[in-house]
Design a protein around this motif. Structure first.
Motif, PDB file in Angstrom:
ATOM      1  N   LYS A 162      56.309  46.590  31.645  1.00 32.06           N
ATOM      2  CA  LYS A 162      57.046  46.268  30.424  1.00 32.06           C
ATOM      3  C   LYS A 162      58.356  45.577  30.765  1.00 32.06           C
ATOM      4  N   VAL A 163      59.034  46.089  31.772  1.00 33.16           N
ATOM      5  CA  VAL A 163      60.294  45.473  32.213  1.00 33.16           C
ATOM      6  C   VAL A 163      60.036  44.059  32.735  1.00 33.16           C
ATOM      7  N   LEU A 164      58.962  43.900  33.485  1.00 34.43           N
ATOM      8  CA  LEU A 164      58.631  42.610  34.090  1.00 34.43           C
ATOM      9  C   LEU A 164      58.351  41.556  33.032  1.00 34.43           C
ATOM     10  N   TYR A 165      57.555  41.898  32.020  1.00 37.64           N
ATOM     11  CA  TYR A 165      57.186  40.926  31.001  1.00 37.64           C
ATOM     12  C   TYR A 165      58.304  40.655  30.003  1.00 37.64           C
ATOM     13  N   LYS A 166      59.340  41.478  30.001  1.00 39.44           N
ATOM     14  CA  LYS A 166      60.503  41.194  29.171  1.00 39.44           C
ATOM     15  C   LYS A 166      61.475  40.243  29.867  1.00 39.44           C
ATOM     16  N   GLU A 167      61.264  40.038  31.164  1.00 42.05           N
ATOM     17  CA  GLU A 167      62.123  39.127  31.926  1.00 42.05           C
ATOM     18  C   GLU A 167      61.662  37.687  31.684  1.00 42.05           C
ATOM     19  N   LYS A 168      62.404  36.943  30.874  1.00 37.97           N
ATOM     20  CA  LYS A 168      62.000  35.597  30.476  1.00 37.97           C
ATOM     21  C   LYS A 168      61.882  34.658  31.673  1.00 37.97           C
ATOM     22  N   VAL A 169      62.778  34.816  32.643  1.00 38.01           N
ATOM     23  CA  VAL A 169      62.738  33.953  33.829  1.00 38.01           C
ATOM     24  C   VAL A 169      61.416  34.123  34.566  1.00 38.01           C
ATOM     25  N   PHE A 170      60.991  35.367  34.714  1.00 34.03           N
ATOM     26  CA  PHE A 170      59.723  35.644  35.407  1.00 34.03           C
ATOM     27  C   PHE A 170      58.549  35.034  34.643  1.00 34.03           C
ATOM     28  N   VAL A 171      58.523  35.226  33.341  1.00 34.41           N
ATOM     29  CA  VAL A 171      57.405  34.731  32.524  1.00 34.41           C
ATOM     30  C   VAL A 171      57.304  33.212  32.602  1.00 34.41           C
ATOM     31  N   VAL A 172      58.435  32.517  32.446  1.00 30.91           N
ATOM     32  CA  VAL A 172      58.430  31.052  32.503  1.00 30.91           C
ATOM     33  C   VAL A 172      58.014  30.574  33.891  1.00 30.91           C
ATOM     34  N   ASN A 173      58.519  31.232  34.922  1.00 33.41           N
ATOM     35  CA  ASN A 173      58.181  30.845  36.290  1.00 33.41           C
ATOM     36  C   ASN A 173      56.680  30.969  36.549  1.00 33.41           C
ATOM     37  N   VAL A 174      56.085  32.077  36.108  1.00 32.22           N
ATOM     38  CA  VAL A 174      54.662  32.307  36.348  1.00 32.22           C
ATOM     39  C   VAL A 174      53.806  31.358  35.506  1.00 32.22           C
ATOM     40  N   LEU A 175      54.222  31.066  34.269  1.00 33.07           N
ATOM     41  CA  LEU A 175      53.462  30.125  33.436  1.00 33.07           C
ATOM     42  C   LEU A 175      53.412  28.746  34.087  1.00 33.07           C
ATOM     43  N   GLY A 176      54.544  28.306  34.627  1.00 34.01           N
ATOM     44  CA  GLY A 176      54.551  27.041  35.344  1.00 34.01           C
ATOM     45  C   GLY A 176      53.692  27.084  36.594  1.00 34.01           C
ATOM     46  N   TYR A 177      53.727  28.215  37.275  1.00 35.86           N
ATOM     47  CA  TYR A 177      52.943  28.393  38.506  1.00 35.86           C
ATOM     48  C   TYR A 177      51.449  28.391  38.209  1.00 35.86           C
ATOM     49  N   VAL A 178      51.051  28.985  37.082  1.00 39.02           N
ATOM     50  CA  VAL A 178      49.638  28.992  36.682  1.00 39.02           C
ATOM     51  C   VAL A 178      49.147  27.565  36.443  1.00 39.02           C
ATOM     52  N   SER A 179      49.937  26.772  35.709  1.00 41.29           N
ATOM     53  CA  SER A 179      49.555  25.389  35.434  1.00 41.29           C
ATOM     54  C   SER A 179      49.453  24.582  36.727  1.00 41.29           C
ATOM     55  N   TYR A 180      50.414  24.796  37.593  1.00 41.38           N
ATOM     56  CA  TYR A 180      50.426  24.118  38.896  1.00 41.38           C
ATOM     57  C   TYR A 180      49.191  24.481  39.718  1.00 41.38           C
ATOM     58  N   ASN A 181      48.884  25.769  39.790  1.00 40.42           N
ATOM     59  CA  ASN A 181      47.766  26.227  40.619  1.00 40.42           C
ATOM     60  C   ASN A 181      46.423  25.823  40.017  1.00 40.42           C
ATOM     61  N   PHE A 182      46.368  25.630  38.713  1.00 42.15           N
ATOM     62  CA  PHE A 182      45.158  25.139  38.064  1.00 42.15           C
ATOM     63  C   PHE A 182      44.768  23.785  38.657  1.00 42.15           C
ATOM     64  N   VAL A 183      45.752  22.926  38.852  1.00 42.94           N
ATOM     65  CA  VAL A 183      45.497  21.591  39.398  1.00 42.94           C
ATOM     66  C   VAL A 183      45.198  21.658  40.888  1.00 42.94           C
ATOM     67  N   ILE A 184      46.012  22.403  41.635  1.00 43.72           N
ATOM     68  CA  ILE A 184      45.847  22.467  43.087  1.00 43.72           C
ATOM     69  C   ILE A 184      44.495  23.070  43.453  1.00 43.72           C
ATOM     70  N   GLY A 185      44.070  24.097  42.711  1.00 46.36           N
ATOM     71  CA  GLY A 185      42.775  24.718  42.982  1.00 46.36           C
ATOM     72  C   GLY A 185      41.626  23.755  42.762  1.00 46.36           C
ATOM     73  N   ALA A 186      41.697  22.967  41.682  1.00 47.40           N
ATOM     74  CA  ALA A 186      40.646  21.986  41.404  1.00 47.40           C
ATOM     75  C   ALA A 186      40.677  20.839  42.407  1.00 47.40           C
ATOM     76  N   TYR A 187      41.881  20.449  42.831  1.00 50.02           N
ATOM     77  CA  TYR A 187      41.997  19.417  43.863  1.00 50.02           C
ATOM     78  C   TYR A 187      41.265  19.836  45.137  1.00 50.02           C
TER      79      TYR A 187
END
Length: 533
Positions: free
Chosen positions: A317-342
């Motif tokens: 609960k504490v982790l998902y309330k941390e906006k910095v963490f959420v934004v960082n991971v969302l960007g990382y997911v999008s990034y890894n989506f491309v790298i994995g397919a590459y």
């Protein structure tokens, strides 16, 4: 009769001595133990540089295993015959067990099941058990599982072993980065993380070479056995070396000592008041303590595990309330989506678009070189501009945006050499994100949440990133039947990752690396009695 406090102090390892101060009913041994809790157990038989070297080697071996099982020498192929009746022999795992392509795909990704399940578990257990010892447990599981892969007698058995390989790796990926972050010099934290994550592309590349050579000249089984031999010393080291402590986590020995003091102190005080015969009281107390210690030892580990799991929901609960963490991971997911397919479709796309004869070698060489240089550069640049969370987001968004421009442009060119040049520049920039993105994961949460932050980040980028990207790209390609258009659509997702990380620049962020722990996460100091007998 003893009159000096210093003459009463027992050796550190003795916990049953019972000398008393003339002005307090508190045993001096107990007082000395409590004082020792104020000393942080930070010393280690390993220097920070050697710790980094060891973790880099372990990370290299982890990813070498991933590369080895994907190599032609280990993975192999089934027996096939052409129209003229000329047949090729069955080789590797696929040939030995006569696997279909689907079964072969299940084998290559089965370790992900253990990795995703075990990562949050190890991160939670780190609050109750020494994290360095947990890494030792994980590496032991990894070693035994890899031995099992080499000794497999059926498809289901090797799949099961690969799952346990993921379990073993989970302990390391969740806890190694926080250890490195703790021990790295302040001005080189991002650079050290860059060195650590540089082992990912180089480990996979080494696995291709290692698996191909061993599989061709010996047997695919020997490749796994060799990996187990290489990892075994590091698994043993996790148990034999003086345990290291993570910042924000209490020493496991301190927790046990405090619990023992809390249980024993009332008994000591009451028995002292009842009887003036010190020797008789000591014997009675020691007998009672022995019985209590038996009961405590039976339940201490069970209670620790129970508290780890009950605290998991609160930490999440504490982790998902941390906006910095959420934004960082969302960007990382999008990034890894491309790298994995590459990594999966890149060689095939390159072959179809540019008629590459050696697509595997070209994409492999570009990935290795750009992965190593880009990952190291990202860490050094972040340290150069001063490692902060806003600066990390600036580097993440800027490098990803420029990398996306170069990669997108590369797939629009008709010239093979122009494509290779621009794609290499794009990959160089894209790989520069590895150190900054993990720096944010480690510093946007308080120290005790860092293992969980790394674990959830790893789970998210795989579940929502590279795992679904390959089949989804395959569906798109089946629908439009144009590899150039498919790769352009895929590459455009990097612009989304850059935009998400750009938002992170404007979020109010706090570097919590030095944030004091609150609540019940640290062991409670028992109050010392000031009454006189």
């Amino acid at each position: 009769m003893v009159t000096k406090e210093e003459d009463c102090l027992p050796p550190v390892t003795e916990t049953t001595s019972r000398c008393y101060s003339t002005s307090s009913s508190t045993p001096l041994a107990e007082l000395e133990t409590v004082r020792s809790l104020e000393i942080v157990e930070s010393s280690s038989s390993l220097s920070p540089v050697w710790l980094l070297v060891i973790f880099c080697i372990i990370n290299l071996l982890n990813y070498m295993d991933r590369g080895a099982i994907a190599s032609n020498g280990v993975n192999g192929s089934t027996r096939s015959c052409n129209d003229k009746g000329k047949c090729t022999l069955a080789t590797g795992i696929q040939g030995h067990f006569n696997l279909s392509n689907f079964e072969d795909g299940v084998l290559s990704s089965s370790f992900m099941v253990g990795l995703l399940i075990a990562s949050p578990i190890f991160a939670s257990l780190a609050k109750s058990f020494n994290p360095f010892r947990l890494i030792g447990v994980g590496l032991t599981v990894w070693t035994i599982a890899v031995l099992g892969c080499g000794s497999s007698f059926a498809f289901w058995f090797i799949v099961l072993c690969r799952m346990f390989v993921g379990v073993g790796e989970a302990s390391f990926i969740s806890l190694a980065a926080p250890f490195i972050d703790d021990n790295a010099p302040q001005e080189q934290k991002a650079a050290w993380l860059g060195l650590f994550y540089m082992c990912i592309p180089s480990g996979v590349a080494l696995g291709y070479v290692y698996g191909g050579y061993v599989g061709k000249h010996f047997s695919w089984r020997y490749a796994f056995w060799g990996e187990a031999v290489l990892m075994a010393p590091f698994a043993v080291l996790g148990f034999l070396m003086k345990p290291l402590q993570l910042k924000g986590f209490p020493s496991s020995d301190s927790i046990k000592t405090v619990r023992s003091i809390e249980v024993m102190s009332p008994s000591v005080g009451s028995e002292t008041l009842k009887n003036n015969n010190r020797l008789q009281v000591d014997n009675e107390i020691e007998h009672d303590q022995f019985e209590v210690s038996i009961e405590t030892s039976k339940s201490s580990y069970a209670n620790a595990v129970f508290k780890s799991f009950t605290g998991f929901a609160k930490d999440m609960k504490v982790l998902y309330k941390e906006k910095v963490f959420v934004v960082n991971v969302l960007g990382y997911v999008s990034y890894n989506f491309v790298i994995g397919a590459y990594s999966y479709w890149g060689p095939k796309a390159g072959y179809n678009i540019y008629k590459m004869k050696n697509a595997d070698m070209i994409f492999g060489a570009v990935t290795i070189i750009c992965g190593i240089v880009g990952t190291l550069s990202g860490g050094f640049i972040l340290d150069r501009v001063t490692a902060t969370i806003p600066n990390a987001f600036k580097l993440l968004s800027g490098a990803t945006f420029l990398g996306a421009v170069f990669c997108f442009t590369a797939f629009t060119l008709k010239s093979l050499y122009g494509f290779i040049a621009l794609f290499a520049l794009g990959e160089l920039l894209v790989f520069a994100t590895q150190a900054p993105v993990n720096y944010v994961c480690l510093h946007c949460v308080k120290p005790s949440l860092r293992p969980l932050s790394m674990a959830i980040s790893t789970v998210a980028i795989h579940i929502f990133g590279d795992v679904p990207s390959s089949p989804l790209v395959g569906i798109v390609q089946d629908h439009i039947n144009s590899w150039r258009k498919t790769t352009l659509i895929l590459t455009s997702i990097l612009f989304l990752a850059a935009a998400i990380w750009f938002i992170g620049i404007f979020i109010n962020s706090v570097d919590r690396f030095n944030q004091e722990e609150t609540g019940s996460e640290n062991p409670r100091r028992p109050e010392l009695s000031s009454r006189t007998p």
